[in-house]
Design an enzyme around this catalytic site. Structure first.
Site, mmCIF file in Angstrom:
data_model
loop_
_atom_site.group_PDB
_atom_site.id
_atom_site.type_symbol
_atom_site.label_atom_id
_atom_site.label_comp_id
_atom_site.label_asym_id
_atom_site.label_seq_id
_atom_site.Cartn_x
_atom_site.Cartn_y
_atom_site.Cartn_z
ATOM 1 N N GLU A 1 1.703 -13.487 0.485
ATOM 2 C CA GLU A 1 2.322 -12.745 1.575
ATOM 3 C C GLU A 1 3.242 -13.641 2.403
ATOM 4 O O GLU A 1 2.819 -14.615 3.000
ATOM 5 C CB GLU A 1 1.246 -12.105 2.456
ATOM 6 C CG GLU A 1 0.606 -10.910 1.764
ATOM 7 C CD GLU A 1 -0.600 -10.342 2.493
ATOM 8 O OE1 GLU A 1 -1.063 -9.275 2.083
ATOM 9 O OE2 GLU A 1 -1.074 -10.981 3.457
ATOM 10 N N LYS B 1 -3.462 -9.093 -9.402
ATOM 11 C CA LYS B 1 -2.801 -8.732 -8.148
ATOM 12 C C LYS B 1 -3.406 -9.574 -7.044
ATOM 13 O O LYS B 1 -4.515 -10.107 -7.182
ATOM 14 C CB LYS B 1 -2.978 -7.240 -7.838
ATOM 15 C CG LYS B 1 -4.383 -6.769 -7.535
ATOM 16 C CD LYS B 1 -4.945 -6.973 -6.157
ATOM 17 C CE LYS B 1 -4.047 -6.547 -5.037
ATOM 18 N NZ LYS B 1 -4.774 -6.778 -3.726
ATOM 19 N N THR C 1 -8.354 -10.723 -1.759
ATOM 20 C CA THR C 1 -8.629 -9.742 -2.776
ATOM 21 C C THR C 1 -7.716 -10.058 -3.901
ATOM 22 O O THR C 1 -6.524 -9.819 -3.897
ATOM 23 C CB THR C 1 -8.518 -8.281 -2.393
ATOM 24 O OG1 THR C 1 -9.594 -7.998 -1.529
ATOM 25 C CG2 THR C 1 -8.751 -7.391 -3.621
ATOM 26 N N THR D 1 -0.988 -4.161 -4.121
ATOM 27 C CA THR D 1 -1.074 -3.729 -2.714
ATOM 28 C C THR D 1 0.172 -4.275 -1.997
ATOM 29 O O THR D 1 1.219 -3.634 -2.053
ATOM 30 C CB THR D 1 -2.377 -4.201 -2.027
ATOM 31 O OG1 THR D 1 -2.506 -5.614 -2.199
ATOM 32 C CG2 THR D 1 -3.576 -3.491 -2.599
ATOM 33 N N ASN E 1 0.575 -9.153 8.234
ATOM 34 C CA ASN E 1 -0.842 -9.056 8.563
ATOM 35 C C ASN E 1 -1.135 -8.671 10.000
ATOM 36 O O ASN E 1 -2.264 -8.353 10.337
ATOM 37 C CB ASN E 1 -1.554 -10.361 8.204
ATOM 38 C CG ASN E 1 -1.673 -10.490 6.714
ATOM 39 O OD1 ASN E 1 -2.355 -9.686 6.084
ATOM 40 N ND2 ASN E 1 -0.972 -11.451 6.138
ATOM 41 N N SER F 1 -1.366 -0.017 9.591
ATOM 42 C CA SER F 1 -0.584 1.136 10.061
ATOM 43 C C SER F 1 0.728 1.263 9.311
ATOM 44 O O SER F 1 1.022 0.497 8.421
ATOM 45 C CB SER F 1 -0.357 1.026 11.553
ATOM 46 O OG SER F 1 0.160 -0.240 11.865
#
Lengths: 477, 477
Positions: A335, A217, A244, A191, A472, A477
């Protein structure tokens, strides 16, 4: 009153996130376990043209394939989690296929979500080769043999027609077993990951050489707390695992379903349940392992902890080390992460206490922003340490951390001398230049010694950066 | 392999943090309780010339002054916390002065830190007027009557000579009781706060009008878990409170020490223990309340929960509402905050469960970055909700959240219609334009209905912004 207001600059400069591409390494086809076919393709869940978003993994072994899993403990278990758990329970730990989509988590999607997850299972079941007549009497053939995983946005339903077309039409013609097939499958897990996470290893049990390979992942919503599948509820419960996080480990060793689950439960506790990117537990966290015995000579029986303790212990150790490798890749790719930090808590009265404190330090926003700022602000590490209520050693009052026994040091990754910043409760006169030297490395460690016992636990975490907020603040979007 | 790497832009634009100056409002001198003298001055702890960093507060009442406090539950209690707790215990809940410094927390400072905290106490004791001979026999005069608080960087010792000079030489000549004195004292509490937090209110008990005023500070390391002072260990324990949060509430009502502590414990649970900026619990969190009875006619006895239940209930309610006002100011001024979000969890089996879930939602990095991004990503709210293990209703297994009973909605602050996004487990077809409309407001609410009972709890939180990372990535330098 304008002096009251600290006005903000309108832009901030972002420290370049170190390139992570080198963590993705090509592997020879001989590195992978035998008896598996894989593919990763673009079904159309992700908007980006061509981006893989669907992986199909089949075991083609003529021996029975064992399967085990650990799932999120979140009350809002996504549909694929509920369905996979159910299948494993129905089949007493046997399954031969895994189907995975990224781009949409199929979580909190109500009845439609359950229907969609089952449709993915049925479509993938249809791709499996028939059971060799010798191994499974028709009466015992399980109705479903596919485990399903999804990752992506919560609360949106899958574009199921596209996914089914991908499974039914495109997967069969693209299945393979070379590096490219494994790599495409790993890419279909991604992702916000910046590189596919694929690893392999070889090990020997009873003179037979086996292989293990797998992908995972996860980059955000990473602080898993996964428990074993319902198949074997007696297995040890997991304590902490969030994100996740999806992972799939495949081996050609033969392992009994029961022992596969107990080895996975042990491994996950010390790997995926010991990492944190942002402290958020996902609705979808799932780690699946298949063991198809394809590399075992016909006469070799399944490895089982009761009938073959030594073989089982080797397998458990190999699986744990492999799970740690995969888990670290998730933190590495956290991230916005610019740091990879190993937090070790020593001298705790229990493993659980050591693990809780390491977890708290690893999730503290103040600690993580200081790591980003390369600031040796060890006071924040202590504040996080001291905020954990220790478990009760008995029915009496909880043990208390004694500040005068606690030491903290920073450990560089280049084998130079560690830097003590607090020694038995007294702050050291810290050499700030040396501190900066260590904290400016991409990898380093934090060691907290409690002086209360002999248990220890390790956690892997990353820093908290502008980039994390950017990713985040507007993920959907 | 360059396509694997998501390169970062070198700058990001920061959404302007809304100006918070208007939350600091001038008050008439008549708004403040009588019988107090205050000052706030620059002793030299903070580098910035003239910035107030030392507050001294004295009760000059001729009646005995009661004192109560709630302190951090962190194992690494700062020296001022240990000292204040000890003094309250020695004096059975009496104290007449408070001394506060900002800029340095005097936490994890070993023996030196304890010596320094006691030195601040002794210097401030010396400023107190003698006890009226009638009220306290010489034999019963307490040795120390000052409570001490510090906030700022952890692990550095105080510039104690400068602080003592401030208390001994500069405080006596600058003590006052008008707005300016109260405001200067409030400013001396500030660290990364962008405005002084000062409020006052008037209330009536038994026909007598009393006043209550107070200040607090806190912008980061805010997620307190404070428990009552050791004086009255039988008082209800606090459950959740984290930050360096310092607060001081002063009233001219007469309240017995025991009832002052129990009212404060109740109030803190529902105010300061229900806010979060970053989920980090400080080593220094302290809320102090003094009640000096200066506005009570001589014949009025101290308000006590046993002898005057009605009066006590009024006082407790007033103190709680006032504490909520002060607590909200801290969230409003949260480091980098652009949003003020009220999180309400309803329909819980117990208050503790409702409070735990509201706390988890309020501290989730993913929820908070979505709030910053004005993204109606309610899936993250659910993931946070579902990650909380409920308390056991009995000795049996913990109650589980039933996803099919859970509803979530966003509540605008302008009294227009709330927006349901999940109704009994089924996602609504959300009007994204309307969602954006609500989330772009500075203030709004999130309501989670569990459908499991009738208990509810409210938490106040803010968003997680680039500015938070900037402030905390390099706080010490």
């Amino acid at each position: 009153m304008s002096h009251l207001v600290k006005r903000l600059s309108s832009t901030v400069s972002i420290k370049a996130t170190p390139s992570k591409a080198h963590h993705h390494v090509p592997l020879p086809s001989s590195a992978f376990p035998s008896g598996y076919l894989l593919t990763g393709l673009h079904a159309g869940v992700k908007r980006k043209p061509g981006a893989p978003d669907l992986a199909v993994i089949l075991s083609t072994s003529t021996r029975p394939t064992s399967a085990a899993a650990c799932f999120t403990r979140n009350a809002f278990k996504a549909a694929p989690v509920v369905v996979s758990d159910q299948i494993l329970a129905q089949n007493a730990g046997r399954a031969r296929a895994v189907v995975v989509n990224s781009g949409c988590a199929n979580a909190v999607t109500g009845r439609q979500g359950m229907d969609d997850a089952w449709a993915m299972v049925r479509a993938t079941d249809a791709l499996l080769p028939p059971h060799p007549s010798s191994s499974t009497p028709a009466a015992k053939k399980p109705e479903h043999e596919t485990l399903v995983m999804s990752t992506g946005v919560i609360g949106q339903t899958l574009p199921i027609a596209k996914i089914l077309a991908g499974i039914e039409k495109h997967a069969p013609v693209s299945l393979g077993k070379d590096f490219s097939a494994w790599e495409c499958a790993a890419r279909a897990f991604m992702t916000t990951d910046t590189f596919p996470k694929l690893r392999a290893r070889t090990f020997t049990i009873g003179g037979v050489e086996y292989r293990m390979a797998g992908m995972d992942k996860g980059a955000g919503m990473i602080h898993p707390d996964m428990g074993p599948a319902s198949t074997f509820t007696s297995a040890d419960a997991f304590k902490e695992l969030h994100a996740t996080l999806l992972g799939c480990i495949l081996t050609d060793a033969p392992v009994s379903p029961r022992s596969l689950q107990s080895a996975l439960t042990y491994a996950v506790e010390r790997s995926f349940n010991s990492i944190s990117v942002d402290g958020d537990m996902s609705t979808n966290d799932t780690i699946v392992v298949l063991a198809n015995g394809a590399a075992a000579p016909r006469e070799v029986e399944e490895i089982d902890e009761e009938s073959d303790r030594d073989g089982y212990e080797v397998f458990k150790r190999e699986l744990t080390e492999f799970a740690v490798d995969l888990a670290k890749l998730v933190v590495r790719d956290g991230e916005g992460a610019t740091k990879f930090v190993t937090v070790t808590v020593k001298g705790a009265p229990t493993y659980k206490d050591a693990h809780s404190i390491a977890s708290r330090i690893s999730t503290s926003a103040l600690v993580k922003t200081a790591l980003y700022g390369e600031d040796a602000n060890w006071g924040r590490i202590l504040a996080a340490t001291g905020s954990v209520a220790l478990s009760s050693p008995s029915s009496s009052a909880p043990a208390q951390i004694d500040p005068t026994k606690v030491s903290v040091s920073f450990v560089p990754s280049d084998d130079t001398t560690p830097l003590p910043v607090l020694v038995r409760g007294e702050p050291e006169n810290v050499d700030e230049v040396r501190a900066k030297e260590i904290l400016s490395q991409e990898d380093f460690g934090v060691v907290v010694e409690l002086g209360m016992g002999s248990e220890e636990a390790t956690y892997w975490t990353c820093d908290f950066s502008y980039e994390y907020v950017r990713i985040n603040g507007d993920y959907r979007s």
